[in-house]
Design an enzyme around this catalytic site. Structure first.
Site, PDB file in Angstrom:
ATOM      1  N   GLY A  60      -2.463 -19.343  -6.937  1.00 29.35           N
ATOM      2  CA  GLY A  60      -2.434 -18.108  -7.709  1.00 29.35           C
ATOM      3  C   GLY A  60      -1.065 -17.454  -7.569  1.00 29.35           C
ATOM      4  O   GLY A  60      -0.262 -17.830  -6.711  1.00 29.35           O
ATOM      5  N   GLN A  65       5.082 -10.619  -7.532  1.00 28.18           N
ATOM      6  CA  GLN A  65       5.773 -11.681  -6.800  1.00 28.18           C
ATOM      7  C   GLN A  65       6.994 -12.217  -7.552  1.00 28.18           C
ATOM      8  O   GLN A  65       7.844 -12.894  -6.948  1.00 28.18           O
ATOM      9  CB  GLN A  65       4.817 -12.832  -6.489  1.00 28.18           C
ATOM     10  CG  GLN A  65       3.728 -12.445  -5.471  1.00 28.18           C
ATOM     11  CD  GLN A  65       2.827 -13.602  -5.139  1.00 28.18           C
ATOM     12  OE1 GLN A  65       1.865 -13.866  -5.857  1.00 28.18           O
ATOM     13  NE2 GLN A  65       3.131 -14.314  -4.083  1.00 28.18           N
ATOM     14  N   CYS A 112       1.186 -17.454   1.750  1.00 29.52           N
ATOM     15  CA  CYS A 112       1.606 -16.667   0.589  1.00 29.52           C
ATOM     16  C   CYS A 112       2.961 -17.178   0.131  1.00 29.52           C
ATOM     17  O   CYS A 112       3.847 -17.449   0.954  1.00 29.52           O
ATOM     18  CB  CYS A 112       1.703 -15.189   0.962  1.00 29.52           C
ATOM     19  SG  CYS A 112       2.171 -14.112  -0.394  1.00 29.52           S
ATOM     20  N   LEU A 113       3.109 -17.313  -1.173  1.00 29.31           N
ATOM     21  CA  LEU A 113       4.380 -17.819  -1.716  1.00 29.31           C
ATOM     22  C   LEU A 113       5.529 -16.855  -1.417  1.00 29.31           C
ATOM     23  O   LEU A 113       6.692 -17.243  -1.449  1.00 29.31           O
ATOM     24  CB  LEU A 113       4.247 -18.021  -3.231  1.00 29.31           C
ATOM     25  CG  LEU A 113       3.228 -19.081  -3.658  1.00 29.31           C
ATOM     26  CD1 LEU A 113       3.030 -19.050  -5.164  1.00 29.31           C
ATOM     27  CD2 LEU A 113       3.621 -20.463  -3.178  1.00 29.31           C
ATOM     28  N   HIS A 155      -6.888 -12.154  -2.958  1.00 33.09           N
ATOM     29  CA  HIS A 155      -5.511 -12.266  -2.452  1.00 33.09           C
ATOM     30  C   HIS A 155      -4.526 -11.774  -3.524  1.00 33.09           C
ATOM     31  O   HIS A 155      -3.573 -11.042  -3.231  1.00 33.09           O
ATOM     32  CB  HIS A 155      -5.213 -13.729  -2.089  1.00 33.09           C
ATOM     33  CG  HIS A 155      -3.805 -13.980  -1.621  1.00 33.09           C
ATOM     34  ND1 HIS A 155      -3.505 -14.365  -0.336  1.00 33.09           N
ATOM     35  CD2 HIS A 155      -2.614 -13.919  -2.284  1.00 33.09           C
ATOM     36  CE1 HIS A 155      -2.177 -14.511  -0.221  1.00 33.09           C
ATOM     37  NE2 HIS A 155      -1.615 -14.249  -1.386  1.00 33.09           N
ATOM     38  N   GLU A 156      -4.784 -12.160  -4.779  1.00 32.38           N
ATOM     39  CA  GLU A 156      -3.865 -11.772  -5.860  1.00 32.38           C
ATOM     40  C   GLU A 156      -3.982 -10.291  -6.205  1.00 32.38           C
ATOM     41  O   GLU A 156      -2.963  -9.621  -6.422  1.00 32.38           O
ATOM     42  CB  GLU A 156      -4.103 -12.628  -7.105  1.00 32.38           C
ATOM     43  CG  GLU A 156      -3.950 -14.135  -6.911  1.00 32.38           C
ATOM     44  CD  GLU A 156      -2.666 -14.538  -6.208  1.00 32.38           C
ATOM     45  OE1 GLU A 156      -2.675 -15.582  -5.540  1.00 32.38           O
ATOM     46  OE2 GLU A 156      -1.659 -13.796  -6.303  1.00 32.38           O
ATOM     47  N   HIS A 159      -1.975  -8.199  -3.985  1.00 32.82           N
ATOM     48  CA  HIS A 159      -0.553  -8.112  -4.340  1.00 32.82           C
ATOM     49  C   HIS A 159      -0.284  -6.954  -5.303  1.00 32.82           C
ATOM     50  O   HIS A 159       0.783  -6.336  -5.263  1.00 32.82           O
ATOM     51  CB  HIS A 159      -0.060  -9.415  -4.990  1.00 32.82           C
ATOM     52  CG  HIS A 159       0.331 -10.489  -4.014  1.00 32.82           C
ATOM     53  ND1 HIS A 159       1.295 -10.326  -3.052  1.00 32.82           N
ATOM     54  CD2 HIS A 159      -0.104 -11.759  -3.870  1.00 32.82           C
ATOM     55  CE1 HIS A 159       1.425 -11.440  -2.344  1.00 32.82           C
ATOM     56  NE2 HIS A 159       0.581 -12.327  -2.810  1.00 32.82           N
TER      57      HIS A 159
END
Ligand SMILES: O=C(O)C[C@@H](Cc1ccccc1)[C@H](O)SCc1ccccc1
Ligand code: NI
Length: 185
Positions: A60, A65, A112-113, A155-156, A159
């Site tokens: 995702g 991000q 996490c990216l 999680h998204e 953000h």
């Protein structure tokens, strides 16, 4: 196409902002960006493309991000990752309208990216959520999620609220499994 150079990392202020809701009708730029985000997640799971473009695998991504402080996310889980059913969504202004008292967590913790370090620990999340979101045409959707899709979407959405996964790890006992948390099997 989106690559890792477009993804901002821990310490960048945008990751800690509460993102702005999008308004409809959506501008073309937001529509295109959202589609690029979904394409990035899919590409990141393709071994050849991930290798070719040096992409870190992801399931995702949220607009903040890529330094866009707006409330939209893209999630892609392949059939293999999601009990034989592909889960592919672009969600605008997603919100959790209700959730279970019971919690779940990935046994291996989360990554996490936007976080270039491993942070070990259990990340408790609601086991089941009812979400509302809008698609790119402004159509409202309501959906109940559980298991892996529920974890990824939470999680998204975090953000969009400036929350990173390790904020949810108990600093005093990161690896402890709280009584009300069931590990995702
Ligand atoms: O940074 C992101 O938002 C993408 C995360 C999403 C994520 C959701 C739930 C649990 C962990 C991470 C990336 O997918 S992190 C890399 C990854 C790849 C495959 C499976 C799990 C984590
Ligand atoms: Ni993340």
């Amino acid at each position: 196409m989106i690559t890792m150079k477009d993804i901002i990392r821990e310490g960048h202020p945008t990751l800690r902002k509460v993102a702005e809701e999008v308004t409809f009708p959506l501008d073309d730029a937001s529509k295109q960006t959202a589609q690029d985000m979904l394409e990035f997640v899919k590409n990141s799971q393709d071994p050849e493309l991930a290798e070719k473009y040096d992409l870190r695998p992801g399931v995702g991504i949220a607009a903040p991000q890529i330094d866009i402080s707006k409330r939209f996310i893209a999630v892609y889980l392949s059939e293999e990752e999601n009990d034989g059913q592909e889960f592919s969504r672009i969600m605008f202004n997603p919100k959790i309208i209700s959730h279970s008292a019971g919690k779940t967590a990935l046994p291996t913790g989360e990554g996490c990216l936007s976080v270039d370090r491993k942070v070990a620990g259990i990340v408790p999340r609601a086991a089941r959520v009812k979400i509302q979101y809008f698609d790119q045409d402004g159509q409202k959707h309501e959906e109940r999620l559980r298991n892996y899709p529920a974890i990824v979407v939470q999680h998204e959405i975090d953000h969009l609220n400036g929350v990173l996964f390790f904020d949810r790890i108990d600093p005093d006992n990161p690896l402890a499994l709280p009584d009300d948390v069931e590990l995702l099997g």
